[in-house]
Design a protein around this motif. Structure first.
Motif, PDB file in Angstrom:
ATOM      1  N   VAL A  40       0.842  -1.207   0.000  1.00 37.76           N
ATOM      2  CA  VAL A  40       0.000   0.000   0.000  1.00 37.76           C
ATOM      3  C   VAL A  40       0.876   1.256   0.000  1.00 37.76           C
ATOM      4  N   VAL A  41       1.961   1.231   0.777  1.00 38.48           N
ATOM      5  CA  VAL A  41       2.898   2.360   0.781  1.00 38.48           C
ATOM      6  C   VAL A  41       3.460   2.575  -0.628  1.00 38.48           C
ATOM      7  N   GLN A  42       3.855   1.500  -1.307  1.00 43.63           N
ATOM      8  CA  GLN A  42       4.403   1.609  -2.669  1.00 43.63           C
ATOM      9  C   GLN A  42       3.386   2.244  -3.619  1.00 43.63           C
ATOM     10  N   ILE A  43       2.135   1.837  -3.503  1.00 46.79           N
ATOM     11  CA  ILE A  43       1.087   2.387  -4.376  1.00 46.79           C
ATOM     12  C   ILE A  43       0.919   3.883  -4.120  1.00 46.79           C
ATOM     13  N   LEU A  44       0.822   4.264  -2.856  1.00 47.81           N
ATOM     14  CA  LEU A  44       0.635   5.687  -2.528  1.00 47.81           C
ATOM     15  C   LEU A  44       1.848   6.509  -2.956  1.00 47.81           C
ATOM     16  N   GLY A  82     -11.487  10.748   5.464  1.00 43.43           N
ATOM     17  CA  GLY A  82     -12.301  10.252   6.559  1.00 43.43           C
ATOM     18  C   GLY A  82     -13.061   8.978   6.276  1.00 43.43           C
ATOM     19  N   GLU A  83     -13.010   8.499   5.038  1.00 46.24           N
ATOM     20  CA  GLU A  83     -13.754   7.296   4.665  1.00 46.24           C
ATOM     21  C   GLU A  83     -12.812   6.098   4.565  1.00 46.24           C
ATOM     22  N   PHE A  84     -13.229   4.979   5.135  1.00 40.06           N
ATOM     23  CA  PHE A  84     -12.455   3.750   5.037  1.00 40.06           C
ATOM     24  C   PHE A  84     -12.508   3.234   3.606  1.00 40.06           C
ATOM     25  N   VAL A  85     -11.334   3.027   3.006  1.00 42.05           N
ATOM     26  CA  VAL A  85     -11.253   2.538   1.630  1.00 42.05           C
ATOM     27  C   VAL A  85     -11.121   1.022   1.623  1.00 42.05           C
ATOM     28  N   GLY A  86     -10.179   0.492   2.415  1.00 41.25           N
ATOM     29  CA  GLY A  86      -9.987  -0.949   2.461  1.00 41.25           C
ATOM     30  C   GLY A  86      -8.573  -1.297   2.851  1.00 41.25           C
ATOM     31  N   GLY A  87      -8.256  -2.562   2.681  1.00 38.24           N
ATOM     32  CA  GLY A  87      -6.933  -3.085   2.981  1.00 38.24           C
ATOM     33  C   GLY A  87      -6.125  -3.271   1.718  1.00 38.24           C
ATOM     34  N   CYS A  88      -5.082  -4.052   1.812  1.00 38.58           N
ATOM     35  CA  CYS A  88      -4.128  -4.211   0.712  1.00 38.58           C
ATOM     36  C   CYS A  88      -4.785  -4.730  -0.572  1.00 38.58           C
ATOM     37  N   ASP A  89      -5.600  -5.782  -0.482  1.00 37.74           N
ATOM     38  CA  ASP A  89      -6.202  -6.354  -1.685  1.00 37.74           C
ATOM     39  C   ASP A  89      -7.107  -5.348  -2.386  1.00 37.74           C
ATOM     40  N   MET A  94      -8.069  -1.509  -6.696  1.00 35.76           N
ATOM     41  CA  MET A  94      -8.481  -0.159  -7.096  1.00 35.76           C
ATOM     42  C   MET A  94      -7.366   0.538  -7.874  1.00 35.76           C
ATOM     43  N   PHE A  95      -6.116   0.312  -7.477  1.00 36.36           N
ATOM     44  CA  PHE A  95      -4.980   0.905  -8.185  1.00 36.36           C
ATOM     45  C   PHE A  95      -4.900   0.336  -9.596  1.00 36.36           C
ATOM     46  N   ALA A  96      -5.025  -0.986  -9.723  1.00 32.53           N
ATOM     47  CA  ALA A  96      -4.916  -1.639 -11.034  1.00 32.53           C
ATOM     48  C   ALA A  96      -6.014  -1.172 -11.991  1.00 32.53           C
ATOM     49  N   SER A  97      -7.202  -0.900 -11.470  1.00 33.63           N
ATOM     50  CA  SER A  97      -8.329  -0.501 -12.320  1.00 33.63           C
ATOM     51  C   SER A  97      -8.373   1.001 -12.595  1.00 33.63           C
ATOM     52  N   GLY A  98      -7.549   1.778 -11.866  1.00 31.58           N
ATOM     53  CA  GLY A  98      -7.576   3.226 -12.010  1.00 31.58           C
ATOM     54  C   GLY A  98      -8.548   3.891 -11.046  1.00 31.58           C
ATOM     55  N   GLU A  99      -9.324   3.084 -10.339  1.00 35.09           N
ATOM     56  CA  GLU A  99     -10.334   3.616  -9.418  1.00 35.09           C
ATOM     57  C   GLU A  99      -9.697   4.381  -8.255  1.00 35.09           C
ATOM     58  N   LEU A 100      -8.532   3.931  -7.792  1.00 36.45           N
ATOM     59  CA  LEU A 100      -7.873   4.609  -6.673  1.00 36.45           C
ATOM     60  C   LEU A 100      -7.435   6.012  -7.081  1.00 36.45           C
ATOM     61  N   GLU A 101      -6.855   6.124  -8.269  1.00 35.05           N
ATOM     62  CA  GLU A 101      -6.436   7.443  -8.760  1.00 35.05           C
ATOM     63  C   GLU A 101      -7.637   8.384  -8.875  1.00 35.05           C
ATOM     64  N   THR A 102      -8.751   7.867  -9.357  1.00 30.89           N
ATOM     65  CA  THR A 102      -9.974   8.660  -9.459  1.00 30.89           C
ATOM     66  C   THR A 102     -10.422   9.125  -8.080  1.00 30.89           C
ATOM     67  N   LEU A 103     -10.450   8.205  -7.117  1.00 27.42           N
ATOM     68  CA  LEU A 103     -10.854   8.539  -5.750  1.00 27.42           C
ATOM     69  C   LEU A 103      -9.946   9.608  -5.158  1.00 27.42           C
ATOM     70  N   LYS A 111      -1.288  15.167  -6.815  1.00 33.89           N
ATOM     71  CA  LYS A 111      -0.526  16.306  -7.337  1.00 33.89           C
ATOM     72  C   LYS A 111      -0.738  16.386  -8.843  1.00 33.89           C
ATOM     73  N   THR A 112      -0.420  17.511  -9.442  1.00 39.65           N
ATOM     74  CA  THR A 112      -0.597  17.663 -10.878  1.00 39.65           C
ATOM     75  C   THR A 112       0.226  16.605 -11.607  1.00 39.65           C
ATOM     76  N   GLY A 113      -0.294  16.197 -12.753  1.00 44.36           N
ATOM     77  CA  GLY A 113       0.376  15.168 -13.522  1.00 44.36           C
ATOM     78  C   GLY A 113      -0.264  13.810 -13.328  1.00 44.36           C
ATOM     79  N   HIS A 114      -1.175  13.699 -12.381  1.00 47.79           N
ATOM     80  CA  HIS A 114      -1.921  12.457 -12.164  1.00 47.79           C
ATOM     81  C   HIS A 114      -3.396  12.753 -12.384  1.00 47.79           C
ATOM     82  N   ALA A 115      -4.169  11.692 -12.470  1.00 49.74           N
ATOM     83  CA  ALA A 115      -5.640  11.705 -12.596  1.00 49.74           C
ATOM     84  C   ALA A 115      -6.098  11.997 -13.997  1.00 49.74           C
TER      85      ALA A 115
END
Length: 115
Positions: A40-44, A82-89, A94-103, A111-115
């Protein structure tokens, strides 16, 4: 709820309120102490998102308290605005699908350059 649990819940609420992206994990961002937390740290970090961490290994009360707080049995646990997203899986999926970046973009923390 015991006084100890109430105190831990107050700490958890404070950490979540103080950090738009908050990760309760084993270890810290510089030295994760489990593979799931490290992932999760690597993804963030890959998304260049600033985030706070709380090391659940420092306190049995926090380790058990965060599980009771969310009624979620595993660590790490990620919160966004403030909202619970989930654990590692869930975070990995969400990262693989692009949903995390959207969230994170909707939360205003990318930061600029993403999303």
């Amino acid at each position: 709820m015991s006084d100890t649990q109430a105190t831990v819940f107050d700490r958890i609420k404070g950490e979540i309120a103080a950090n738009p992206v908050m990760l309760f994990m084993k270890g810290n961002a510089l030295f994760p102490q489990c593979g799931f937390s490290a992932r999760v740290v690597q993804i963030l970090q890959h998304l260049d998102v600033p985030f706070g961490t709380a090391n659940v290994l420092e306190s049995a009360e926090l380790r058990e308290g965060i599980k009771a707080f969310t009624n979620w049995p595993t660590i790490p646990q990620l919160y966004v605005n403030g909202e619970f997203v989930g654990g590692c899986d869930i975070v990995s999926e969400m990262f693989a699908s692009g949903e995390l970046e959207t969230l994170l973009g909707e939360a205003g923390v990318l930061k600029t350059g993403h999303a």
